[in-house]
Design an enzyme around this catalytic site. Structure first.
Site, short mmCIF file in Angstrom:
data_model
loop_
_atom_site.label_atom_id
_atom_site.label_comp_id
_atom_site.label_asym_id
_atom_site.label_seq_id
_atom_site.Cartn_x
_atom_site.Cartn_y
_atom_site.Cartn_z
CE LYS A 68 55.17 105.70 1.59
NZ LYS A 68 55.53 105.05 0.32
CD GLU B 194 52.04 103.97 -1.11
OE1 GLU B 194 52.34 104.80 -1.98
OE2 GLU B 194 52.86 103.16 -0.62
CE LYS B 195 44.86 97.41 2.45
NZ LYS B 195 44.06 97.70 3.66
CG HIS C 286 59.30 91.23 -4.22
ND1 HIS C 286 59.60 92.56 -4.35
CD2 HIS C 286 59.60 90.65 -5.40
CE1 HIS C 286 60.06 92.77 -5.56
NE2 HIS C 286 60.08 91.63 -6.22
CD GLU D 229 60.54 94.59 -8.37
OE1 GLU D 229 61.56 93.90 -8.38
OE2 GLU D 229 60.42 95.64 -7.69
CG ASN E 225 62.81 96.18 -11.71
OD1 ASN E 225 62.88 97.34 -11.32
ND2 ASN E 225 62.60 95.18 -10.89
NE ARG F 147 67.33 95.13 -13.09
CZ ARG F 147 66.71 95.79 -12.13
NH1 ARG F 147 66.43 97.06 -12.27
NH2 ARG F 147 66.36 95.17 -11.00
CB VAL G 275 70.05 89.44 -10.02
CG1 VAL G 275 70.97 88.43 -9.35
CG2 VAL G 275 70.71 90.82 -10.04
NE ARG H 113 69.93 88.23 -5.77
CZ ARG H 113 69.59 89.42 -6.24
NH1 ARG H 113 70.38 90.46 -6.05
NH2 ARG H 113 68.45 89.59 -6.89
#
Lengths: 78, 458
Positions: B159, B201-202, B209, B275, B291, B293, B296, B339
């Site tokens: 990257k 990065e790997k 997720h 996460e 996160n 907060r 959702v 959703r």
């Protein structure tokens, strides 16, 4: 009768591709069919507004960053 | 409780969700809103409503001065930011507290640390939480780059240090390719970003997720198990579950313990989510970000634990100690959320705002529909397309999927296109039923099933 370019969708009208760029078109500019005159943001998705007739822009009826309804005039052509 | 009147600085279904929690806590509510949301369900529900600007979010829901003025004018003593908009804006958190109001979220500095990917990575490593293996910062020396690549293992992502948004990324599968790509990547980074610096990065090829819900009171933190949100389109979650179908129990305990360690290490207060990427093949997990907060998809966690996350979030942020010990939190059954968005899956998810001409909300055991819709309501075009979240619970995952199919069949939203047909197809899909998916599973599936999405329309 004045020729008008109407908003195809409800949403927010933008006259620039992004806040730090030039207007797509200004009053006095010539437009051809298919020219992009602005964007409509609908639910975070951006849609191009293309001229469906040719002419010279005499006025913008909707302002940059203004909420618009589907079918609302955006610009007038002379 | 130390607070009496809560201002809701958000809109849509989450504003409705927050008002419900506030009401159950005996709090008065103030709903701020744009000119496009005067007829919203949250405005109708709240004890008071204050207009804070025109439809455009930057002039209303993101207008800090107008929101603080609304709080002062109504005598609100707390602000809940929901998700999105100002929820992870550290300056807003500071401004709310500087105005003498209670902020329903972590301190501005906690948002700053955990919201910055590099700082969060450092905090995670310090707390002993594994991160995606990579070079420590930028690499300019080719020999050192080779040594790092060998240590990480191929494939390796190259990257641009100055890049962003997915630009300037190359993947090398072996050392030969790596040697070929490094000069190219550096030259391209130099011309594109004015800086030839690279980092490595790997590549986690088939990652799931997985995220851990935590609650903290500034001293102590607990976890409420994990959610799996691997079904994504354009990095947007589409279908979420709790618990993950793929995580062995020993791994679950390790993952959740690591989240608690990190939350306690930063003195976290409020509801938060850590996460991770989970690599099925190697059984490894890697922290990616936090996160700060309410999210959702929080209802799936509420369904398997029985804890009202928004209520507890308000309590701890108002200064109460956590009411739960870790041992009080039990995982029961399985929950799934889908959703329901105002998008047409048969037309490349083209959004379609409009007026709700009819609404049938599914019911029965283990079914919950969090929404701001009511018949006659006009969904404005100015905000995101989320109309509601259909959540089901059942004793096993297989039964929960069956129940989701049944609930989707009952759900009727008239007047605009919705993503309901997509979820109906997913609920019937053999790989979804087997839990055999990863974060890059859904997009090719959508291409293969485009014709079926068109047929199920209407």
């Amino acid at each position: 009768m004045t020729k008008q370019i109407l908003s195809p969708l409800p949403g927010t009208f933008y006259r620039r591709p992004s806040p730090d760029q030039q207007m797509f078109k200004n009053v006095g500019d010539a437009v051809a069919v298919g020219d992009v005159i602005g964007l409509i943001e609908v639910m975070k998705s951006f849609n191009e507004v293309q001229a469906d007739q040719a002419g010279t822009i005499t006025a913008f009826v909707a302002d940059d960053e203004e909420p618009v309804m589907a079918g609302q005039p955006l610009a007038e052509l002379g | 409780m130390a607070i009496t009147k809560l201002l809701v600085a958000n809109r849509g279904e989450i504003a409705v969700r927050i008002i419900r929690a506030a009401r159950e806590l005996g709090l008065k509510t103030v709903q701020v809103h744009s000119a496009a949301d005067t007829e919203s369900f949250a405005v109708k529900m709240a004890d008071e409503a204050v207009l804070i600007g025109p439809p455009m979010a930057s002039k209303s829901y993101l207008n800090i001065a107008n929101i603080l003025k609304a709080a002062a004018d109504t005598g609100a003593d707390a602000v809940h930011p929901g998700y999105g908009f100002l929820a992870e804006n550290a300056d807003f958190a500071d401004a709310v507290q500087a105005a003498g109001l209670c902020w329903i979220g972590p301190a501005g500095d906690a948002i700053r640390v955990m919201g910055d990917k590099v700082a969060a990575r450092v905090a995670a490593e310090a707390a002993g939480v594994p991160v995606v293996p990579g070079s420590e910062g930028r690499i300019d020396d080719p020999d050192r780059a080779r040594a790092v690549a060998r240590a990480i293992g191929f494939p390796v992502m190259i990257k641009a240090a100055a890049g962003g948004g997915g630009r300037g990324i190359r993947i090398a599968h072996d050392m030969d390719e790596f040697d070929r790509l490094i000069p190219q990547a550096s030259a391209e980074a130099k011309s594109a970003f004015g800086d030839g610096g690279l980092y490595l990065e790997k590549v986690i090829e088939r990652a799931r997720h997985i995220e851990v819900q935590i609650l903290g009171d500034g001293t102590r933190a607990i976890h409420l198990f994990e959610r799996e949100c691997s079904l994504q389109r354009r990095r947007q979650k589409v279908w979420e579950e709790a618990p993950s179908a793929s995580l062995p129990q020993a791994m679950r305990e390790k993952l959740c313990a690591s989240a608690v360690a990190l939350a306690e290490a930063v003195g976290y207060r409020g509801a938060g989510t850590l996460e991770y990427l989970y690599d099925d093949a190697s059984g490894q997990f890697y922290f990616i970000e936090m996160n700060t907060r309410i999210q959702v998809e929080h209802p799936v966690t509420e369904m398997i634990t029985g804890v009202d996350l928004v209520r507890e979030q308000i309590r701890v942020c108002a200064g109460e100690p956590l009411r739960y010990a870790q041992g009080d939190i039990r995982l029961t059954g399985h929950a799934i959320e889908v959703r329901i968005c105002a998008e047409d899956p048969a037309r490349n998810f083209q959004p379609g705002p409009g007026t709700i001409t009819g609404l049938t909300v599914p019911g029965g055991g283990g079914v919950r529909f969090d929404t701001m819709l009511y018949p006659g309501y006009t969904v404005p075009p100015f905000y995101d397309s989320l109309l509601g979240k259909l959540i089901v619970w059942d004793t096993t995952r297989a039964e929960a999927i069956t129940r989701m199919g049944r609930a989707l069949q009952e759900l009727q939203v008239g007047g605009l296109p919705t993503t309901k047909p997509l979820h109906q197809l997913l609920a019937r899909d053999a790989e979804v039923q087997a839990g055999d998916f990863h974060t890059r599973w859904l997009e090719p599936w959508l291409e293969r099933n485009a014709h079926r999405l068109e047929e199920t329309q209407g």
